[in-house]
Every structure is written in structure tokens, then in C-alpha cells.
Motif scaffolding. Structure first.
Motif, mmCIF file in Angstrom:
data_model
loop_
_atom_site.group_PDB
_atom_site.id
_atom_site.type_symbol
_atom_site.label_atom_id
_atom_site.label_comp_id
_atom_site.label_asym_id
_atom_site.label_seq_id
_atom_site.Cartn_x
_atom_site.Cartn_y
_atom_site.Cartn_z
ATOM 1 N N ALA A 1 -18.447 -22.721 -24.184
ATOM 2 C CA ALA A 1 -17.523 -21.609 -24.406
ATOM 3 C C ALA A 1 -16.433 -22.095 -25.349
ATOM 4 O O ALA A 1 -15.565 -22.870 -24.956
ATOM 5 C CB ALA A 1 -16.922 -21.160 -23.081
ATOM 6 N N CYS A 2 -16.545 -21.669 -26.593
ATOM 7 C CA CYS A 2 -15.549 -22.109 -27.591
ATOM 8 C C CYS A 2 -14.749 -20.906 -28.054
ATOM 9 O O CYS A 2 -15.297 -19.986 -28.678
ATOM 10 C CB CYS A 2 -16.227 -22.730 -28.803
ATOM 11 N N ALA A 3 -13.481 -20.905 -27.748
ATOM 12 C CA ALA A 3 -12.629 -19.814 -28.227
ATOM 13 C C ALA A 3 -12.311 -20.060 -29.696
ATOM 14 O O ALA A 3 -12.269 -21.204 -30.134
ATOM 15 C CB ALA A 3 -11.348 -19.784 -27.408
ATOM 16 N N GLN A 4 -12.106 -18.963 -30.412
ATOM 17 C CA GLN A 4 -11.754 -19.099 -31.822
ATOM 18 C C GLN A 4 -10.362 -19.724 -31.940
ATOM 19 O O GLN A 4 -9.416 -19.225 -31.329
ATOM 20 C CB GLN A 4 -11.795 -17.705 -32.486
ATOM 21 N N LEU A 5 -10.231 -20.803 -32.675
ATOM 22 C CA LEU A 5 -8.915 -21.418 -32.849
ATOM 23 C C LEU A 5 -8.213 -20.747 -34.023
ATOM 24 O O LEU A 5 -8.869 -20.274 -34.959
ATOM 25 C CB LEU A 5 -9.058 -22.920 -33.101
ATOM 26 N N THR A 6 -6.869 -20.708 -33.925
ATOM 27 C CA THR A 6 -6.132 -19.977 -34.962
ATOM 28 C C THR A 6 -6.136 -20.695 -36.310
ATOM 29 O O THR A 6 -5.981 -20.067 -37.343
ATOM 30 C CB THR A 6 -4.670 -19.740 -34.533
ATOM 31 N N ALA A 7 -6.301 -21.993 -36.287
ATOM 32 C CA ALA A 7 -6.333 -22.733 -37.552
ATOM 33 C C ALA A 7 -7.189 -23.964 -37.372
ATOM 34 O O ALA A 7 -7.458 -24.384 -36.245
ATOM 35 C CB ALA A 7 -4.910 -23.137 -37.951
ATOM 36 N N ARG A 8 -7.619 -24.524 -38.465
ATOM 37 C CA ARG A 8 -8.400 -25.767 -38.416
ATOM 38 C C ARG A 8 -7.502 -26.869 -37.852
ATOM 39 O O ARG A 8 -6.326 -26.978 -38.223
ATOM 40 C CB ARG A 8 -8.861 -26.087 -39.838
ATOM 41 N N LEU A 9 -8.059 -27.687 -36.948
ATOM 42 C CA LEU A 9 -7.259 -28.761 -36.341
ATOM 43 C C LEU A 9 -7.159 -29.942 -37.303
ATOM 44 O O LEU A 9 -8.018 -30.104 -38.170
ATOM 45 C CB LEU A 9 -7.933 -29.231 -35.044
ATOM 46 N N PRO A 10 -6.134 -30.806 -37.101
ATOM 47 C CA PRO A 10 -6.058 -32.002 -37.943
ATOM 48 C C PRO A 10 -7.326 -32.850 -37.759
ATOM 49 O O PRO A 10 -7.926 -32.846 -36.677
ATOM 50 C CB PRO A 10 -4.833 -32.749 -37.386
ATOM 51 N N ARG B 1 -15.877 -26.374 -22.482
ATOM 52 C CA ARG B 1 -14.954 -25.301 -22.872
ATOM 53 C C ARG B 1 -13.931 -25.822 -23.869
ATOM 54 O O ARG B 1 -13.326 -26.868 -23.634
ATOM 55 C CB ARG B 1 -14.211 -24.768 -21.647
ATOM 56 N N LEU B 2 -13.780 -25.101 -24.949
ATOM 57 C CA LEU B 2 -12.756 -25.456 -25.943
ATOM 58 C C LEU B 2 -11.854 -24.243 -26.102
ATOM 59 O O LEU B 2 -12.338 -23.131 -26.347
ATOM 60 C CB LEU B 2 -13.399 -25.803 -27.285
ATOM 61 N N ARG B 3 -10.567 -24.444 -25.919
ATOM 62 C CA ARG B 3 -9.671 -23.291 -26.119
ATOM 63 C C ARG B 3 -8.268 -23.748 -26.512
ATOM 64 O O ARG B 3 -7.915 -24.922 -26.321
ATOM 65 C CB ARG B 3 -9.602 -22.431 -24.873
ATOM 66 N N ILE C 1 -14.923 -30.724 -19.984
ATOM 67 C CA ILE C 1 -16.374 -30.904 -19.808
ATOM 68 C C ILE C 1 -16.621 -31.093 -18.310
ATOM 69 O O ILE C 1 -16.117 -32.048 -17.715
ATOM 70 C CB ILE C 1 -16.878 -32.143 -20.588
ATOM 71 N N ASN C 2 -17.338 -30.166 -17.711
ATOM 72 C CA ASN C 2 -17.630 -30.239 -16.263
ATOM 73 C C ASN C 2 -19.109 -30.482 -16.043
ATOM 74 O O ASN C 2 -19.930 -29.885 -16.732
ATOM 75 C CB ASN C 2 -17.301 -28.914 -15.582
ATOM 76 N N ASP C 3 -19.421 -31.321 -15.068
ATOM 77 C CA ASP C 3 -20.834 -31.409 -14.663
ATOM 78 C C ASP C 3 -20.935 -31.221 -13.162
ATOM 79 O O ASP C 3 -19.945 -31.381 -12.441
ATOM 80 C CB ASP C 3 -21.446 -32.746 -15.117
ATOM 81 N N ASP C 4 -22.117 -30.833 -12.689
ATOM 82 C CA ASP C 4 -22.301 -30.628 -11.251
ATOM 83 C C ASP C 4 -23.088 -31.795 -10.639
ATOM 84 O O ASP C 4 -23.914 -31.603 -9.767
ATOM 85 C CB ASP C 4 -23.017 -29.286 -10.990
ATOM 86 N N GLY C 5 -22.810 -32.991 -11.142
ATOM 87 C CA GLY C 5 -23.567 -34.169 -10.701
ATOM 88 C C GLY C 5 -23.005 -34.837 -9.456
ATOM 89 O O GLY C 5 -22.255 -34.215 -8.687
ATOM 90 N N ILE C 6 -23.332 -36.127 -9.290
ATOM 91 C CA ILE C 6 -23.020 -36.837 -8.045
ATOM 92 C C ILE C 6 -21.540 -37.227 -7.931
ATOM 93 O O ILE C 6 -21.079 -37.581 -6.864
ATOM 94 C CB ILE C 6 -23.897 -38.110 -7.887
#
Ligand SMILES: Nc1ncnc2c1ncn2[C@@H]1O[C@H](COP(=O)(O)OP(=O)(O)OP(=O)(O)O)[C@@H](O)[C@H]1O
Ligand SMILES: [Mg+2]
Length: 418
Positions: free
Chosen positions: A303-312, A342-344, A354-359
Motif C-alpha cells: 500500500a503506497c500512498a502518493q507522496l507530494t514530492a520526490r524524496l531526497p 505500507r508507505l505513506r 513492513i509487517n509479517d505474520d511469522g514466528i
């Protein structure tokens, strides 16, 4: 000799018990054991009385008869110890008036000792540190508390310091209620800074080296593999339909070469920071996640939200490398079935989670860390985040899985255009 408020008698181990162990083969008889226990209790009581200031002198029974030790002598020894310390030592009243300070503290605040004594400790702190210190002093218990502050000298100089605070026993009219030890952290901070610079250089060198290897792979190995691929295709074409098995073998060889060339290209791409310039962060995160899912079979929801500007550029590279390492850890350790990336943009920050459902694991006590031969993945993620002014948090639970959460401040222009 100072008049004793109360004298304590203490008899050290008598000769008749010397050399006997209450344990093992030569165990003492029950009566002697009881006597030993009583003596131990007496010694403990004497020590407690000395510590709390209930006594001024101790009578010790020795071979040459009883000996009186005044605690004036002990006080002198303590005084010498405290004056020769490399730490500042202070006693304060509850309203932070300095009743006693050693020379070292006076040097730290660059103020003559006679002026330090009687002044307020608050005068050596910034308003911010004063506010932090207030509740700590109020609630400091016997186990003590520690905080880090900037100690301000009378000449305006600032010194990073750690303050250990302990309440002292109230004795009659003695208003001293708080004891403090002040440790100069200038050298520790300097060393931390040096380490940070060093590891930053290491990351830069690593990036440069990765770029070099990526280019070598792309320009030479992939090119050579492509040439062999074309030749193997030509070879396969030369076989007629009657030479079925050989043709099949040549086709198989061509297919394997094709897969190898693709794998080398993938490694080269992963190593190359310039891939961000070519594709942009969101596309790179998407490709990395998709490639991970295809290779490992672990599903990845992005899930990547649109960023308002390019990051450095360095922020983009940090986020990309953190995602790569987090996914490597999922593959190596997590035994997860699903991963969410998820990036926002959150106000003045960009956040990658970054989430995982691991051990899951215990971030403070994972086995590798306990054995002192831990990996460097989590550490390097955290360091990378710090270089760009960000903070990385690791949350993990044995039943729920792991979350890597990084927040990096955005430059003013990126937030302004929101
Ligand atoms: N997503 C995860 N799920 C379960 N355990 C994890 C996860 N991430 C990290 N760990 C645990 O944390 C430890 C430290 O991870 P870290 O990335 O620092 O080192 P590493 O992966 O063991 O080695 P390196 O990254 O240097 O190749 C791992 O050994 C593992 O026990
Ligand atoms: Mg790792």
C-alpha cells in the motif's frame, strides 16, 4: 574523640573458630553454627547502624582487647574518596540548594567551590532539563534514578552529563535529602559521534562497492551470458527434427542460460542504487515486493500512498535498503505467510512499515544477540535510518509476528507543497 551518640560492639571471628568450615567434612557443631550466625547478624546490624549514621564509634574486640574506631576517621576516608573522584558529587536540599559539592563539580561548572555551595543546582541546567529533573527528584526512590542533561557552566559552556540521583536519609536537622553523582559524558559522546561517522562511511563504502559490483555484473557477466544465449539458440536451431533428443538438450541448455542471465540481472539491479533514479521509489518498492513474493511464495500486500514530492535521494535509498533487509529477514527467519508493506506521508514524515505474520522474536533478547554474534541486519537498518534523521522501531511478538516501522523527516519544501 567525638562523643559517641551510641557505641556498637563488634567481635570479629574468634581464634577458636578460625580454620573451621561450617560446610563439608569438617563441619562445625550446631552450637558453633548458631554462634556464627549470631555473629553474622551482629555484623550486619553494625554495618546498617554505621550506614544510617546511628553511631559515631564502633568497638571491635581484638586480641589486644577492645579497640574503638571513631567514624570521624571513616568520614575522613569518604571525604578523601569523594574529593579525588573524577565525578562531581553533591548533596542538595529538597529545593535543590547545594549543601555540599566536591572540587570536581566546581571544575565542571567552572565556578569557585565557595560560590557553588549555597547556590541552586537549577542554575546549572537549561529550563528544559530543569523541567525533566523536577519529577525525577520528587519521585527518586532508594534504587536511584539517572538522567542525561546539559550542564551549563557559569561561563555559558555546556557539558553533556549523566546525573545519578539518590535520596539520602534524613537525620535530625540535616536538611540534605538528595545525593547526586555527575558524570562528564563529553568523551563518551565524542566516541559515539566518531563511531557514527565511521559506520556512516562504511555504509557509503558499501554502497559504492555494491554499485561497482552491479556494473561489473551488468556490463560484463550479463553481456557474456546474453552472447552465449544467442549461440546456444543457434546451436539448437542447427539440429534437425530427426535429432530430437540433442535438439531437446540444446533447448534445455538455452532455457537454463536464460534463467541464469535473468538472475544475474536481478542481483545486479538489487545492488544498484541508481535503480531508484531510473524508476522512482514507489516502482522500486513494488518491483522488490513482487519479485520477493514470486521467489518465496510469501504473499505481499503493498500500500503506497502518493507522496507530494520526490524524496531526497538518500531517504529513498534508505527506505529501499530497509525494505530489502526486512524482506531478507522474513525469508530467513519469520516463516511468515503474509507480508504487508505500507508507505505513506504522515505530516512532516515519510513512514515505511513492513509487517509479517511469522514466528516473531524478542528484539531485546534474540538468541544471536545473547551469544554476542548477532547479525548486522537490524543494526544497519537502524543506523541507516539515523543518518537521515529518522527513527526505526522493531516490534515483535512470538504469536503475532514482526513490524519494522521507520519514520524519516521530510525536507521543508516537501511538506510545504502538501
Ligand atoms: N522478521 C523476523 N521474524 C523473526 N525473527 C526475526 C525477524 N527479523 C529478525 N529476526 C531475528 O532477529 C535476529 C537478528 O536479525 P538481523 O537481521 O540483525 O541478523 P541476521 O538476519 O541473523 O543476520 P544478517 O542480517 O547479518 O545476515 C535474527 O537472527 C532473528 O533471530
Ligand atoms: Mg538479517
Amino acid at each position: 574523640m567525638k562523643t559517641a551518640r551510641r557505641q556498637h560492639s563488634y567481635r570479629p571471628s574468634p581464634t577458636r573458630l578460625r580454620g573451621r568450615s561450617p560446610f563439608g567434612a569438617g563441619a562445625a557443631k550446631p552450637r558453633e553454627l548458631a554462634e556464627l550466625r549470631a555473629r553474622l547478624a551482629e555484623a550486619k546490624q553494625t554495618l546498617r547502624a554505621i550506614r544510617t549514621g546511628e553511631v559515631d564509634a564502633v568497638v571491635v574486640a581484638g586480641k589486644q582487647g577492645p579497640k574503638v574506631f571513631t567514624l570521624e576517621g571513616a568520614e575522613h576516608a569518604y571525604r578523601v574518596l569523594i574529593e579525588s573522584m573524577n565525578e562531581g558529587a553533591l548533596t542538595l536540599t529538597a529545593d535543590k540548594t547545594i549543601l555540599y559539592a566536591n572540587e570536581c563539580f566546581a571544575r565542571m561548572v567552572k565556578c569557585p567551590l565557595e560560590q557553588v555551595i549555597g547556590s541552586s543546582f537549577r542554575g546549572f541546567l537549561s529550563a528544559e532539563d530543569r523541567a525533566v529533573l523536577r519529577p525525577i527528584m520528587k519521585h527518586a526512590d532508594k534504587s536511584g534514578s539517572k538522567i542525561q542533561v546539559l550542564l551549563i557552566g557559569v561561563d555559558g559552556s555546556q557539558m553533556p552529563a549523566q546525573i545519578s540521583i539518590r535520596p539520602l536519609a534524613r537525620n535530625g536537622f540535616n536538611r540534605a535529602t538528595i545525593g547526586m553523582v555527575v558524570t562528564d559524558l563529553t568523551e563518551a559522546r565524542h566516541n559515539e559521534q566518531m563511531l557514527r561517522v565511521l559506520s556512516q562511511r562504511l555504509v557509503q563504502t558499501q554502497e559504492a562497492e555494491r554499485g561497482r559490483v552491479a556494473l561489473e555484473l551488468h556490463d560484463h557477466v550479463t553481456q557474456m551470458l546474453c552472447a552465449i544465449l544467442v549461440r546456444s539458440q543457434a546451436l539448437a536451431d542447427k539440429f534437425s527434427a530427426r535429432e530430437g533428443p540433442s535438439k531437446k538438450e540444446a533447448m534445455k541448455l538455452r532455457e537454463l542460460l536464460g534463467q541464469t542471465a535473468e538472475e544475474v540481472e536481478r542481483i545486479s539491479r538489487d545492488l544498484r542504487p541508481s535503480v531508484l533514479d531510473e524508476l522512482g521509489l514507489v516502482l522500486v518498492l513494488r518491483n522488490t515486493s513482487a519479485e520477493f513474493a514470486r521467489r518465496t511464495g510469501v504473499s505481499v500486500k503493498l500500500a503506497c500512498a502518493q507522496l507530494t514530492a520526490r524524496l531526497p535521494a538518500d531517504t529513498e535509498l534508505t527506505l529501499y535498503r530497509i525494505l530489502q533487509e526486512a524482506l531478507r529477514n522474513v525469508e530467513k527467519h519469520a516463516r511468515a505467510r503474509h507480508v504487508t508493506v505500507r508507505l505513506r506521508q504522515q505530516g512532516a514524515f515519510v513512514q515505511l512499515a513492513i509487517n509479517d505474520d511469522g514466528i516473531g522474536f524478542d528484539p531485546d533478547h534474540h538468541p544471536a544477540r545473547r551469544k554476542g554474534k548477532g547479525g548486522v541486519g537490524l543494526l544497519s537498518m537502524r543506523e541507516r535510518a539515523t543518518y537521515v534523521g529518522g527513527v526505526l522501531k522493531v516490534k515483535s511478538d512470538r504469536r503475532i509476528g514482526t513490524e519494522i516501522d521507520v519514520r524519516i523527516p521530510l525536507p521543508a519544501r516537501a511538506t510545504a507543497s502538501k
